[in-house]
Design an enzyme around this catalytic site. Structure first.
Site, PDB file in Angstrom:
ATOM      1  N   HIS A 152      -3.128   3.059  -4.608  1.00  0.00           N
ATOM      2  CA  HIS A 152      -2.453   2.608  -3.384  1.00  0.00           C
ATOM      3  C   HIS A 152      -1.021   2.118  -3.675  1.00  0.00           C
ATOM      4  O   HIS A 152      -0.565   1.144  -3.085  1.00  0.00           O
ATOM      5  CB  HIS A 152      -3.272   1.484  -2.716  1.00  0.00           C
ATOM      6  CG  HIS A 152      -4.542   1.981  -2.097  1.00  0.00           C
ATOM      7  ND1 HIS A 152      -4.621   2.406  -0.787  1.00  0.00           N
ATOM      8  CD2 HIS A 152      -5.779   2.131  -2.612  1.00  0.00           C
ATOM      9  CE1 HIS A 152      -5.868   2.795  -0.530  1.00  0.00           C
ATOM     10  NE2 HIS A 152      -6.592   2.639  -1.624  1.00  0.00           N
ATOM     11  N   GLU A 208     -10.212   2.459  -4.770  1.00  0.00           N
ATOM     12  CA  GLU A 208      -9.873   3.852  -4.476  1.00  0.00           C
ATOM     13  C   GLU A 208      -8.785   4.417  -5.403  1.00  0.00           C
ATOM     14  O   GLU A 208      -7.727   4.838  -4.950  1.00  0.00           O
ATOM     15  CB  GLU A 208      -9.438   3.974  -3.008  1.00  0.00           C
ATOM     16  CG  GLU A 208     -10.544   3.570  -2.050  1.00  0.00           C
ATOM     17  CD  GLU A 208     -10.163   3.725  -0.590  1.00  0.00           C
ATOM     18  OE1 GLU A 208     -11.023   4.158   0.179  1.00  0.00           O
ATOM     19  OE2 GLU A 208      -9.011   3.403  -0.222  1.00  0.00           O
ATOM     20  N   GLU A 224      -4.083   1.180   9.989  1.00  0.00           N
ATOM     21  CA  GLU A 224      -3.590   2.549  10.182  1.00  0.00           C
ATOM     22  C   GLU A 224      -3.380   2.860  11.661  1.00  0.00           C
ATOM     23  O   GLU A 224      -2.411   3.500  12.045  1.00  0.00           O
ATOM     24  CB  GLU A 224      -4.585   3.568   9.610  1.00  0.00           C
ATOM     25  CG  GLU A 224      -4.573   3.687   8.103  1.00  0.00           C
ATOM     26  CD  GLU A 224      -5.567   2.749   7.435  1.00  0.00           C
ATOM     27  OE1 GLU A 224      -5.948   1.727   8.047  1.00  0.00           O
ATOM     28  OE2 GLU A 224      -5.953   3.029   6.286  1.00  0.00           O
ATOM     29  N   ASP A 234       0.865  -1.180   0.000  1.00  0.00           N
ATOM     30  CA  ASP A 234       0.000   0.000   0.000  1.00  0.00           C
ATOM     31  C   ASP A 234       0.901   1.229   0.000  1.00  0.00           C
ATOM     32  O   ASP A 234       2.133   1.103  -0.014  1.00  0.00           O
ATOM     33  CB  ASP A 234      -0.960  -0.014   1.207  1.00  0.00           C
ATOM     34  CG  ASP A 234      -2.312   0.595   0.837  1.00  0.00           C
ATOM     35  OD1 ASP A 234      -2.318   1.759   0.403  1.00  0.00           O
ATOM     36  OD2 ASP A 234      -3.341  -0.083   0.970  1.00  0.00           O
TER      37      ASP A 234
HETATM   38  C1  ACM Z   1     -10.901  -0.696   0.959  1.00  0.00           C
HETATM   39  O1  ACM Z   1     -11.357  -0.622   2.112  1.00  0.00           O
HETATM   40  N1  ACM Z   1     -10.286   0.342   0.424  1.00  0.00           N
HETATM   41  C2  ACM Z   1     -11.058  -1.885   0.145  1.00  0.00           C
END
Ligand code: ACM
Length: 755
Positions: free
Chosen positions: A274, A334, A468, A186
């Site tokens: 990402h 995203e 996170e 990521d």
């Molecule tokens: C995600 O939670 N971005 C898959």
């Protein structure tokens, strides 16, 4: 037949009847059918294990022999494994009689799950004696409802080393999960060695502390589980860097270990978004050739250049060779697709491939990668964004965006297989409160408006853990347990009602203690955060069975050496009481704070023509706080019967206001419980009573107010940032049972004259 289903076998005289469903047998996940018989089997060092040479028994027998080694000697008895090809994949039949345990299976998973069930039976303290296991005689027929029972872990935002992941796999296996979705890359770090691009881990696996790390360190001042473990720091070029990665050799060992426990590991290398851990090292991967300032999401790699595919294919070639799994996860969530606008290579690609939009560029990337995966004998999984711009019928979709409620139906209609991970049930990075466990338990992977035919495309579900704000193993296990056990029952598919599960959990917590798992204790109830009293009151804590509770009254955290709660605490002055559960080894659970202030009853207002309902207003805008809601944004008003999120719930972001009068049916201390995702604020008499504002997962806040019988001005503000759609208000009077608000509790007036 389920254990709760006693009526059907109560009449059978030759069965020994145990009085209630909590009678010592509690297996998670609940087996499809279970019948208790009379007597026990003593598993000891003297137990003989028999099976023919079929390789399906190998791992189960290895484990049971290992378990036998640790037992004391006893009477000679027998565990025998046999093959029954009529049984479905992963199914097992387990008969425990006093002299013999018979296990029948058709595959190695079934044999392994049967052994986990034996361990579950033994791990309950009631069955432990003198280091041998006293297993109750019973008959179990068991098989899973769903073939995909997964847990996902993000190791990029925070790293978890390979040693810990072995323990993590043990946890999954014990609860009969069969998929580990490993989110390996990521923006915040690249975690898997790629031989072709060593920089991805020599550099891309290490970072200076970021905002999320700082937030964790701040929280660590109160809860040390938020500290970043020292073992994940290293000096690089004179700078202290955080990170870590897995070598391919380490990965092979983990795959082998997981495989031996019936768990398939599915790697995710998240593309095209990402990808900042890679694009910082190789900026030529992006459309502009440089890493741009972050917009909503970080710059993706550019699917309009052949060099990007060359890079991606080089990586996935190594991944496909390393992982024996049928599936590879491409991510594809995203994506900041705006980065592909006005780029000559993208315009050329769109022309050449007849692509109509940037969504179709994403679709082009995913479809081309899928072909590449297929050429290596692998199938592609992507997050539900792979629907954007058109999806290939052979891709498998992982559904997560709750604000896209029609996505599963849309995919199933097209014939795509689906794995269900909707945020509100499956995101275990969400903070827990007294509702979390029940919420997970209420998850139905076959819901979401799917008809019977469409439901056939649902492979199962999975819990996702984004890290996170989860920097340590301790914190991770706290977020996993006990929710993971509820998820295990849902996905194995024979769950009972939540009451029966909760009862089972009382003993399961003992098992978690025995396994030294840092689980979240059950909640302390019976009070709100902000309480009022007239002259005096008692703080009466409703604690889980056998819980040891300590409290403090000086504002500091409770301590094991501080006062122990044994009877209701007398309150006759403004004060704060902090309470927490402690385990025998001194581990403290969440701290619950109860503030007390003296208050008098607040007078009711007089209304002339009250009508049932509340005045409802709708604001279709994104707000971070209910304080920012502007009347000029309002697009709709109505009178509504109940407090619920309106049909506009399909909109990603909006706010609502419910306004009117709450009817207090008697003089009393009213406790209000407000749960929302995202923020909400409850005002009574124009003053904030419960402040649950801001962007967050579903969390409950509560407060008390002393009200005279009659009408009291009421206002409830709510904001939805995208994906939670939760707004629940309940109340109780004078600490009696709480109930959800209904239409009967509210009135509106026609005009100011009526008020
Ligand atoms: C995600 O939670 N971005 C898959």
């Amino acid at each position: 037949m389920k254990i709760s289903n006693f009526n059907t076998w109560l009449g059978l005289a030759f069965f020994f009847i145990v009085k209630s469903a909590d009678a010592q047998v509690n297996i998670v996940p609940q087996p499809e059918s279970l019948r208790l018989l009379k007597g026990n089997f003593i598993f000891s060092r003297s137990t003989i294990i028999s099976a023919n040479a079929d390789s399906i028994f190998l791992i189960a027998i290895q484990e049971i022999k290992q378990l036998r080694k640790d037992r004391a000697g006893g009477t000679v008895n027998l565990i025998s494994f046999t093959k029954d090809v009529t049984l479905k994949p992963e199914a097992y039949r387990l008969n425990i009689e006093p002299a013999k345990i018979s296990i029948a299976v058709s595959d190695k998973q079934g044999a392994f799950w049967a052994v986990q069930t034996l361990k579950q039976l033994a791990s309950t303290s009631a069955f432990k004696t003198n280091n041998t296991w006293r297993l109750p005689a019973l008959k179990i027929n068991d098989q899973p409802k769903f073939s995909w029972r997964g847990i996902h872990l993000d190791v990029s935002r925070h790293f978890f080393d390979i040693d810990y992941l072995h323990r993590f796999i043990d946890r999954l296996a014990f609860y009969k999960f069969n998929k580990f979705h490993w989110h390996l890359t990521d923006d915040q770090g690249w975690r898997i060695e790629i031989k072709k691009y060593p920089e991805l881990t020599t550099k891309g696996a290490w970072r200076k502390l970021n905002n999320q790390d700082s937030a964790c360190l701040k929280l660590a001042a109160i809860n040390p589980d938020y500290n970043l473990p020292e073992k994940y720091f290293k000096m690089i070029d004179g700078e202290k860097m955080y990170g870590g990665f897995y070598t391919q050799d380490e990965v092979k060992v983990l795959i082998q270990y997981a495989g031996s426990k019936g768990i398939e590991i599915i790697p995710e290398i998240d593309m095209p978004g990402h990808m900042q851990a890679a694009t910082k090292l190789f900026p030529w991967l992006t459309s502009t050739g440089s890493v741009q300032k972050e917009k909503k999401f970080t710059d993706p790699i550019c699917p309009c250049k052949e060099t990007t595919f060359e890079f991606a294919e080089n990586i996935f070639r190594e991944i496909a060779h390393l992982f024996p799994s049928k599936y590879i996860h491409l991510g594809a969530d995203e994506v900041e697709k705006s980065s592909w606008k006005n780029i000559p290579e993208c315009e050329a690609l769109m022309k050449r491939e007849n692509l109509k939009s940037i969504d179709e560029i994403q679709s082009y990337f995913v479809k081309r990668m899928e072909k590449y995966f297929n050429s290596m004998g692998k199938e592609l999984i992507g997050w539900d964004e792979i629907l954007d711009g058109g999806v290939s019928p052979t891709a498998t979709l992982m559904y997560w965006r709750a604000w896209m409620p029609t996505a599963p139906k849309h995919a199933a209609e097209k014939g795509n297989r689906i794995i269900m991970t909707p945020g509100e049930f499956c995101y275990f990075d969400a903070q827990q409160d007294s509702h979390s466990l029940q919420k997970v338990y209420s998850f139905n992977p076959l819901g979401f408006g799917l008809n019977e035919k469409e439901q056939r495309y649902i492979m199962g579900g999975q819990a996702n853990i984004w890290t996170e704000y989860i920097p340590s193993e301790q914190r991770l296990e706290y977020m996993l347990f006990p929710r993971m056990m509820a998820m295990s029952e849902v996905l194995w598919g024979h769950q009972q009602d939540f009451g029966a599960f909760s009862q089972k959990m009382n003993q399961q917590y003992e098992t978690l203690n025995a396994l030294s798992i840092n689980y979240r204790f059950a909640d302390l109830k019976g009070f709100t955060e902000n309480n009022v009293f007239l002259k005096s009151t008692y703080l009466k804590i409703d604690a889980p069975k056998n819980a040891v509770v300590h409290y403090s009254t000086d504002g500091t955290a409770p301590k094991m050496t501080g006062p122990k709660y044994i009877k209701p605490i007398f309150i006759n002055k403004t004060q704060t009481v902090k309470t927490a559960i402690f385990s025998a080894n001194g581990r403290m659970g969440d701290v619950f704070t109860a503030n007390y202030v003296q208050s008098n009853y607040i007078d009711a207002v007089l209304l002339k023509n009250p009508k049932p309902g509340l005045a409802f207003s709708y604001y279709p805008k994104f707000y971070k706080s209910v304080n920012l809601i502007a009347e000029t944004d309002k697009t709709k008003t109505a009178t509504t019967g109940a407090i619920e999120i309106p049909v506009e719930k399909k909109a990603a972001s909006f706010a609502t206001r419910h306004k009117g009068f709450f009817y207090a049916a008697e003089d009393g201390i009213y406790s209000f419980f407000l749960r929302s995702d995202d923020g909400s604020v409850l005002k009574i008499h124009d003053k904030t009573l419960v402040d649950n504002d801001g962007m967050h997962f579903a969390i409950e806040k509560s407060a008390q107010i002393a009200l005279k019988k009659g009408y009291h001005p009421f206002e409830l503000l709510f904001l939805e940032g995208g994906g939670g759609y939760t707004l629940e208000l309940a109340y109780s009077v004078n600490s009696r049972e709480r109930k959800a608000v209904t239409t009967k509790d509210f009135v509106v007036v026609r005009s100011a004259i009526d008020y």
